[in-house]
Design a protein around this motif. Structure first.
Motif, PDB file in Angstrom:
ATOM      1  N   LEU A  42       0.877  -1.226   0.089  1.00 46.99           N
ATOM      2  CA  LEU A  42      -0.023   0.115   0.010  1.00 46.99           C
ATOM      3  C   LEU A  42       1.015   1.326  -0.064  1.00 46.99           C
ATOM      4  CD1 LEU A  42      -2.867   1.050   0.120  1.00 46.99           C
ATOM      5  CD2 LEU A  42      -2.438   1.196   2.773  1.00 46.99           C
ATOM      6  N   VAL A  43       0.998   1.950  -1.245  1.00 52.49           N
ATOM      7  CA  VAL A  43       2.125   2.733  -1.323  1.00 52.49           C
ATOM      8  C   VAL A  43       1.588   4.099  -0.316  1.00 52.49           C
ATOM      9  CG1 VAL A  43       2.586   4.971  -2.775  1.00 52.49           C
ATOM     10  CG2 VAL A  43       2.139   2.569  -3.755  1.00 52.49           C
ATOM     11  N   GLY A  44       2.725   4.613   0.422  1.00 50.18           N
ATOM     12  CA  GLY A  44       2.674   5.522   1.413  1.00 50.18           C
ATOM     13  C   GLY A  44       2.851   4.973   2.666  1.00 50.18           C
ATOM     14  N   PHE A  45       2.162   3.530   2.975  1.00 49.83           N
ATOM     15  CA  PHE A  45       2.146   3.212   4.176  1.00 49.83           C
ATOM     16  C   PHE A  45       3.222   1.985   4.171  1.00 49.83           C
ATOM     17  CE2 PHE A  45      -1.746   5.312   4.309  1.00 49.83           C
ATOM     18  CZ  PHE A  45      -1.895   5.600   5.564  1.00 49.83           C
ATOM     19  N   ALA A  46       3.152   1.013   3.327  1.00 50.60           N
ATOM     20  CA  ALA A  46       4.216  -0.004   3.363  1.00 50.60           C
ATOM     21  C   ALA A  46       4.124  -0.762   1.882  1.00 50.60           C
ATOM     22  CB  ALA A  46       3.746  -1.181   4.256  1.00 50.60           C
ATOM     23  N   ALA A  47       5.165  -0.484   1.110  1.00 42.43           N
ATOM     24  CA  ALA A  47       5.393  -1.042  -0.214  1.00 42.43           C
ATOM     25  C   ALA A  47       6.913  -1.018  -0.501  1.00 42.43           C
ATOM     26  CB  ALA A  47       4.554  -0.220  -1.418  1.00 42.43           C
ATOM     27  N   PRO A  48       7.342  -1.932  -1.327  1.00 39.36           N
ATOM     28  CA  PRO A  48       8.768  -1.891  -1.927  1.00 39.36           C
ATOM     29  C   PRO A  48       8.784  -0.989  -2.909  1.00 39.36           C
ATOM     30  CG  PRO A  48       7.751  -4.038  -2.667  1.00 39.36           C
ATOM     31  CD  PRO A  48       6.536  -2.985  -1.818  1.00 39.36           C
ATOM     32  N   ASP A  49      10.059  -0.187  -3.057  1.00 40.86           N
ATOM     33  CA  ASP A  49      10.223   0.769  -4.147  1.00 40.86           C
ATOM     34  C   ASP A  49      10.929   0.052  -5.293  1.00 40.86           C
ATOM     35  OD1 ASP A  49      12.910   0.435  -3.489  1.00 40.86           O
ATOM     36  OD2 ASP A  49      13.109   2.418  -2.671  1.00 40.86           O
ATOM     37  N   ALA A  50      11.220   0.973  -6.430  1.00 41.07           N
ATOM     38  CA  ALA A  50      11.659   0.125  -7.597  1.00 41.07           C
ATOM     39  C   ALA A  50      13.119  -0.600  -7.301  1.00 41.07           C
ATOM     40  CB  ALA A  50      11.942   1.219  -8.451  1.00 41.07           C
ATOM     41  N   ALA A 196     -10.115   5.299   4.858  1.00 43.85           N
ATOM     42  CA  ALA A 196     -10.138   6.414   4.065  1.00 43.85           C
ATOM     43  C   ALA A 196      -8.649   6.563   3.367  1.00 43.85           C
ATOM     44  CB  ALA A 196     -10.449   7.668   4.698  1.00 43.85           C
ATOM     45  N   SER A 197      -7.605   6.582   4.362  1.00 43.09           N
ATOM     46  CA  SER A 197      -6.274   6.706   4.204  1.00 43.09           C
ATOM     47  C   SER A 197      -5.840   5.549   3.144  1.00 43.09           C
ATOM     48  CB  SER A 197      -5.428   6.322   5.341  1.00 43.09           C
ATOM     49  OG  SER A 197      -5.486   4.772   5.791  1.00 43.09           O
ATOM     50  N   GLY A 198      -6.324   4.427   2.987  1.00 37.70           N
ATOM     51  CA  GLY A 198      -6.163   3.448   2.127  1.00 37.70           C
ATOM     52  C   GLY A 198      -6.408   3.823   0.708  1.00 37.70           C
ATOM     53  N   LEU A 199      -7.880   4.367   0.694  1.00 39.16           N
ATOM     54  CA  LEU A 199      -8.527   4.826  -0.595  1.00 39.16           C
ATOM     55  C   LEU A 199      -7.425   5.876  -1.126  1.00 39.16           C
ATOM     56  CD1 LEU A 199     -12.096   5.139   0.395  1.00 39.16           C
ATOM     57  CD2 LEU A 199     -11.168   3.280  -0.859  1.00 39.16           C
ATOM     58  N   ALA A 200      -7.033   6.844  -0.315  1.00 38.30           N
ATOM     59  CA  ALA A 200      -6.166   7.827  -0.938  1.00 38.30           C
ATOM     60  C   ALA A 200      -4.704   7.460  -1.264  1.00 38.30           C
ATOM     61  CB  ALA A 200      -5.704   9.201   0.262  1.00 38.30           C
ATOM     62  N   GLY A 312       1.892  12.718   3.704  1.00 42.34           N
ATOM     63  CA  GLY A 312       1.279  14.017   4.032  1.00 42.34           C
ATOM     64  C   GLY A 312       1.005  14.840   2.687  1.00 42.34           C
ATOM     65  N   GLU A 313       0.306  15.838   3.120  1.00 41.56           N
ATOM     66  CA  GLU A 313      -0.019  16.861   1.787  1.00 41.56           C
ATOM     67  C   GLU A 313       0.846  17.041   0.676  1.00 41.56           C
ATOM     68  OE1 GLU A 313      -3.810  19.542   3.727  1.00 41.56           O
ATOM     69  OE2 GLU A 313      -1.735  19.909   4.790  1.00 41.56           O
ATOM     70  N   ALA A 314       2.131  17.079   0.948  1.00 39.73           N
ATOM     71  CA  ALA A 314       3.342  17.289  -0.117  1.00 39.73           C
ATOM     72  C   ALA A 314       3.317  16.073  -1.001  1.00 39.73           C
ATOM     73  CB  ALA A 314       4.458  17.889   0.302  1.00 39.73           C
ATOM     74  N   THR A 315       2.691  14.807  -0.475  1.00 41.31           N
ATOM     75  CA  THR A 315       2.944  13.547  -1.206  1.00 41.31           C
ATOM     76  C   THR A 315       1.842  13.334  -1.985  1.00 41.31           C
ATOM     77  OG1 THR A 315       2.009  12.035   0.291  1.00 41.31           O
ATOM     78  CG2 THR A 315       4.209  12.574   0.943  1.00 41.31           C
ATOM     79  N   PRO A 316       1.958  12.337  -3.183  1.00 41.39           N
ATOM     80  CA  PRO A 316       0.740  12.102  -3.917  1.00 41.39           C
ATOM     81  C   PRO A 316      -0.263  11.416  -3.167  1.00 41.39           C
ATOM     82  CG  PRO A 316       2.852  11.202  -4.757  1.00 41.39           C
ATOM     83  CD  PRO A 316       3.175  11.672  -3.611  1.00 41.39           C
ATOM     84  N   ILE A 317      -0.064  11.008  -1.810  1.00 44.06           N
ATOM     85  CA  ILE A 317      -1.222  10.658  -1.117  1.00 44.06           C
ATOM     86  C   ILE A 317      -2.245  11.632  -0.539  1.00 44.06           C
ATOM     87  CG2 ILE A 317      -1.896   8.849   0.974  1.00 44.06           C
ATOM     88  CD1 ILE A 317       0.011   7.726  -1.287  1.00 44.06           C
ATOM     89  N   GLY A 318      -1.524  12.725  -0.151  1.00 45.77           N
ATOM     90  CA  GLY A 318      -2.212  14.145   0.221  1.00 45.77           C
ATOM     91  C   GLY A 318      -2.762  14.277   1.382  1.00 45.77           C
ATOM     92  N   LEU A 319      -2.339  13.344   2.473  1.00 49.77           N
ATOM     93  CA  LEU A 319      -3.364  13.399   3.767  1.00 49.77           C
ATOM     94  C   LEU A 319      -3.202  14.541   4.423  1.00 49.77           C
ATOM     95  CD1 LEU A 319      -3.092   9.346   4.471  1.00 49.77           C
ATOM     96  CD2 LEU A 319      -5.414  10.734   3.476  1.00 49.77           C
TER      97      LEU A 319
END
Length: 339
Positions: A42-50, A196-200, A312-319
């Motif tokens: 889940l990008v932003g919470f736990a995911a492997p990068d490239a 809601a965080s997962g949806l974002a 956070g708000e400056a990331t693509p997730i934008g929370l």
């Protein structure tokens, strides 16, 4: 994402009792590695990068614990778990802790014999739909097909909401967030529901995030946080107070930028001194060196820094911080004192 509430409760409890018989802290030290259960991605919470390196808000908690215990934030084996496998993995001892946006509930705490060590994200369940569906409220979803992760509190909350509003739905069962995303984008379901965080986080990965809307209704309380097995209080204390150290550091103004200076100076704030180990013996009480919290904070900074860097708000997730602001800023974030 809040799964497997009742599945195999007796089995899970029995596994937990056995796995907790040995001291987890000693096991982790002897192994030289922390086994941390996370989501399958889940990008932003736990995911492997490239490069295959795990990143995210929950990952940061695992790394902070590893730094506190082993003085190495990279001494972590990340174990991907689904909603159905995560609790068995923890109960059996396959993982030492679970940091997988998991909701603290009565049955998980009491019946499944787990110990939640705090809340690192206050959340609630929401609904996402394509903008062209023309829906502005979840109460307009009568007859909709809904992608839902099975064996979850999400599933139970969904049934409660539709029943309370006297509307119907057709569930489309899925196992992982990746499968949900695939099915939703393919049109196999009208709606995706989860935290809601997962949806974002999911929407941020879409080719055109603006073509999808998260509806205004939040239909549940989802206090998310790390958990350990019942019966090993020392390990539970360590995970709990590592999370508290991240929260307290933000409240007291200890950041990645001034951490080294504050740890070296033993300045005028006694609580900062106790947190950073220049006064008192809190580390010794945990079975760790005096500077255990300094090591944890050196990984990604304080709670606020971790939040802003990953979700956070400056990331693509934008929370926005919202309920996850410090109590001094009108939020719910509040750590017991370091004394």
């Amino acid at each position: 994402m809040k799964k497997s509430v009742f599945f195999g409760a007796a089995t899970v409890a029995a596994l937990a009792a056995g796995a907790a018989a040995a001291g987890t802290l000693d096991d982790v030290k002897a192994r030289g590695k922390l086994n941390c259960g996370v989501t399958t991605g889940l990008v932003g919470f736990a995911a492997p990068d490239a490069n295959g390196e795990w990143k995210g808000f929950d990952v940061a908690v695992c790394r902070a614990v590893a730094a506190a215990v082993l003085d190495d934030p990279n001494a972590v084996e990340f174990v991907p778990t689904t909603g159905k496998t995560r609790f068995t993995a923890l109960a059996s001892g396959e993982i030492d802790m679970l940091a997988r946006n998991t909701t603290w509930t009565f049955s998980r705490d009491v019946d499944l014999k787990f110990e939640f060590t705090g809340i690192n994200y206050y959340d609630g369940q929401g609904f996402m739909v394509p903008k062209d569906l023309g829906v502005s409220s979840a109460k307009e979803l009568d007859g909709a097909t809904v992608c839902i992760q099975t064996g979850t509190t999400t599933e139970l909350n969904l049934a409660d909401f539709f029943r309370a509003n006297n509307i119907s739905y057709e569930p489309v069962p899925i196992e992982t967030n990746a499968e949900a995303q695939q099915q939703y984008l393919a049109g196999a379901c009208d709606v995706y529901t989860t935290d809601a965080s997962g949806l974002a986080a999911t929407r941020a990965t879409f080719e055109d995030p603006s073509a999808h809307v998260v509806l205004p209704e939040i239909v549940s309380k989802e206090p998310l946080g790390p958990l350990v097995r019942h019966g090993d209080n020392e390990w539970g204390d360590l995970v709990r107070w590592t999370l508290n150290a991240l929260i307290t550091a933000e409240e007291l103004g200890v950041t990645s930028a001034n951490l080294a200076e504050m740890a070296a100076s033993a300045g005028g704030n006694p609580e900062i001194n106790r947190l950073l180990g220049t006064e008192g013996n809190l580390g010794e009480m945990l079975g760790l060196p005096a500077d255990w919290a300094v090591k944890a904070l050196a990984v990604g900074g304080n709670y606020g820094e971790i939040f802003e860097a990953n979700i956070g708000e400056a990331t693509p997730i934008g929370l926005a911080r919202g309920l996850n602001a410090q109590w001094t800023d009108g939020g719910l974030l509040y750590s017991p004192p370091f004394r």
